[in-house]
Scaffold this motif. Structure first.
Motif, short mmCIF file in Angstrom:
data_model
loop_
_atom_site.label_atom_id
_atom_site.label_comp_id
_atom_site.label_asym_id
_atom_site.label_seq_id
_atom_site.Cartn_x
_atom_site.Cartn_y
_atom_site.Cartn_z
N LEU A 97 125.27 83.41 116.17
CA LEU A 97 124.64 84.42 115.31
C LEU A 97 125.23 84.38 113.90
O LEU A 97 124.49 84.50 112.91
CB LEU A 97 124.82 85.81 115.94
CG LEU A 97 124.14 86.98 115.24
CD1 LEU A 97 122.67 86.72 115.00
CD2 LEU A 97 124.32 88.26 116.07
N THR A 98 126.54 84.18 113.81
CA THR A 98 127.16 84.09 112.48
C THR A 98 126.55 82.92 111.72
O THR A 98 126.15 83.05 110.56
CB THR A 98 128.69 83.91 112.62
OG1 THR A 98 129.19 84.91 113.50
CG2 THR A 98 129.39 84.05 111.28
N ALA A 99 126.46 81.77 112.40
CA ALA A 99 125.89 80.57 111.76
C ALA A 99 124.44 80.84 111.34
O ALA A 99 124.01 80.45 110.24
CB ALA A 99 125.94 79.39 112.73
N THR A 100 123.70 81.54 112.17
CA THR A 100 122.29 81.79 111.87
C THR A 100 122.15 82.71 110.65
O THR A 100 121.32 82.47 109.77
CB THR A 100 121.58 82.42 113.08
OG1 THR A 100 121.81 81.58 114.21
CG2 THR A 100 120.09 82.58 112.86
N LEU A 101 122.98 83.75 110.59
CA LEU A 101 122.88 84.66 109.44
C LEU A 101 123.17 83.91 108.14
O LEU A 101 122.47 84.09 107.13
CB LEU A 101 123.87 85.82 109.61
CG LEU A 101 123.55 86.78 110.76
CD1 LEU A 101 124.67 87.82 110.93
CD2 LEU A 101 122.23 87.48 110.56
N LEU A 102 124.17 83.03 108.17
CA LEU A 102 124.50 82.27 106.97
C LEU A 102 123.35 81.32 106.62
O LEU A 102 122.92 81.23 105.46
CB LEU A 102 125.79 81.46 107.17
CG LEU A 102 127.06 82.28 107.45
CD1 LEU A 102 128.22 81.35 107.77
CD2 LEU A 102 127.40 83.17 106.27
N ALA A 103 122.82 80.66 107.64
CA ALA A 103 121.74 79.69 107.41
C ALA A 103 120.50 80.38 106.86
O ALA A 103 119.72 79.79 106.11
CB ALA A 103 121.41 78.94 108.69
N CYS A 104 120.30 81.64 107.22
CA CYS A 104 119.11 82.36 106.74
C CYS A 104 119.30 82.92 105.34
O CYS A 104 118.38 83.52 104.79
CB CYS A 104 118.77 83.52 107.68
SG CYS A 104 118.16 82.99 109.27
#
Ligand code: TRP
Length: 369
Positions: A97-104
């Motif tokens: 989720l952390t990676a996804t938030l950054l990627a978004c």
């Protein structure tokens, strides 16, 4: 209260002063206060994010961040323990989720991200608020009714879920909370608890305002059954497009999405929920109205239309997927993001708890090292 404050000296050295019960360092007289605008939102690290979460939550946060709002985001890992879970999976979900938030597009220089369990004060404030909240009120909340119907044993954590959510919000003195319609009652509870606390102990917390999304993002339906919302917990992974779907998976899911026997592309959620769901998703992807999508698709039957939608989804999601994968290779970086977020959140949490403890009469030893 006049006169009493003279009795209560600030406690600098812990030995000498005993504060009479019920006396605080703060005036308990209600003074209407202007609170600085602050937005908080939490998201549970359960399962992978799907496009409903993206359009309904994450994209809105990025827009708020870009418009200069004061936003803070956290991963509600304590909340995700209220339903059965595996520790190793939870850990993986936190990174994902952390990676996804950054990627978004969440930029942690502007919008800190922290992990709820790294701020122990959230659980502490939850306890204090639980002492102001009746069991009757909690038992009426629709989410509790729904979720408790899914499990055999109902643990107290599930019952307390909204109180912890209120603690999350009040801890950071947020004035606004973006949310979907399904969260409204929980936010009303948070506002209620803030009022109860303020009335009993003096004005401490802003009364939050929910920010319900005005667009169609909350209405993204399951691809397998448009009568249901697209959901992380749906047992069929064909029912949702997730942020990490490969182009092949996206094409397959859209191709198989349930539509009806009419071949035109129209937007009529009531009578044609399947195709309208696709048009609704497409409108969000292209940032135009559903009607514009229909106008552009006049020449197409639903089969061909699905191919166009799939390609537009791939163009949006593929760069994000590649970034998520990059971030996931660098766990140290993800740790450092959560650590920075924790440091920001910890400062507020310490200040709020100091004030809360003074107000409720347990500020004993507060200035002792
Ligand atoms: N209940 C929210 C959800 O399931 C997550 C959440 C926990 C939250 N605490 C919060 C959201 C505080 C906003 C503010 O999505």
């Amino acid at each position: 209260m006049r006169g009493l404050s003279a009795l209560v000296k600030p406690i600098n050295a812990c030995q000498k002063w005993i504060v009479p019960a019920g006396i605080t360092h703060f005036s308990t007289k209600a003074q209407p206060k202007q609170w600085p605008r602050k937005i908080i939102s939490g998201i549970q690290p359960t399962g992978v994010l799907h496009i409903g979460n993206y359009f309904g939550a994450v994209q809105r946060w990025v827009q708020m961040q870009e418009s200069g709002e004061n936003v803070i985001i956290f991963l509600a890992d304590l909340h995700s323990m209220t339903m059965p879970y595996e520790p190793a999976q939870l850990r993986e979900n936190i990174y994902e989720l952390t990676a996804t938030l950054l990627a978004c597009g969440i930029d942690t220089k502007k919008t800190p991200i922290f992990l709820q369990s790294t701020i122990p004060q959230h659980a502490e404030l939850c306890w204090i608020l639980s002492c102001l909240c009746t069991m009757l009120r909690l038992s009426h909340l629709p989410q509790f009714k729904e979720k408790s119907a899914e499990v055999k044993d109902i643990y107290t954590g599930l019952f307390m879920y909204p109180v912890l959510q209120a603690a999350d919000i009040l801890m950071h003195k947020a004035t606004h909370v973006p949310c979907g319609e399904d969260q409204l009652q929980q936010l009303q509870l948070a506002a209620h608890l803030a009022k109860v606390f303020n009335t009993k102990f003096g004005e401490t917390f802003p009364i939050i305002e929910p920010m319900i999304g005005q667009d169609a993002s909350g209405r993204i339906r399951s691809l397998r059954d448009p009568s249901k919302k697209q959901s992380k917990s749906d047992p069929s992974d064909q029912s949702r497009i997730i942020m990490r779907d490969s182009p092949a998976a996206i094409r397959k899911k859209i191709k198989r999405a349930i539509t009806d026997f009419t071949s035109e592309v129209t937007y009529d959620p009531e009578n044609r929920p399947g195709v309208s769901n696709l048009v609704g998703i497409h409108a969000l992807v292209k940032n135009v109205s559903p009607q514009e999508i229909c106008d552009q698709s006049k020449e197409l039957d639903t089969g061909k239309y699905k191919l166009v939608l799939a390609e537009d989804l791939v163009s949006l999601l593929d760069p994000i997927r590649l970034k998520i994968e990059d971030y996931l290779k660098n766990r140290d970086y993800l740790d450092s993001v959560l650590k920075e977020g924790r440091d920001v959140a910890a400062q507020t949490a310490e200040a709020t708890m100091k004030e809360v403890k003074s107000r409720i009469g347990v500020n004993i030893l507060q200035n002792c090292r």
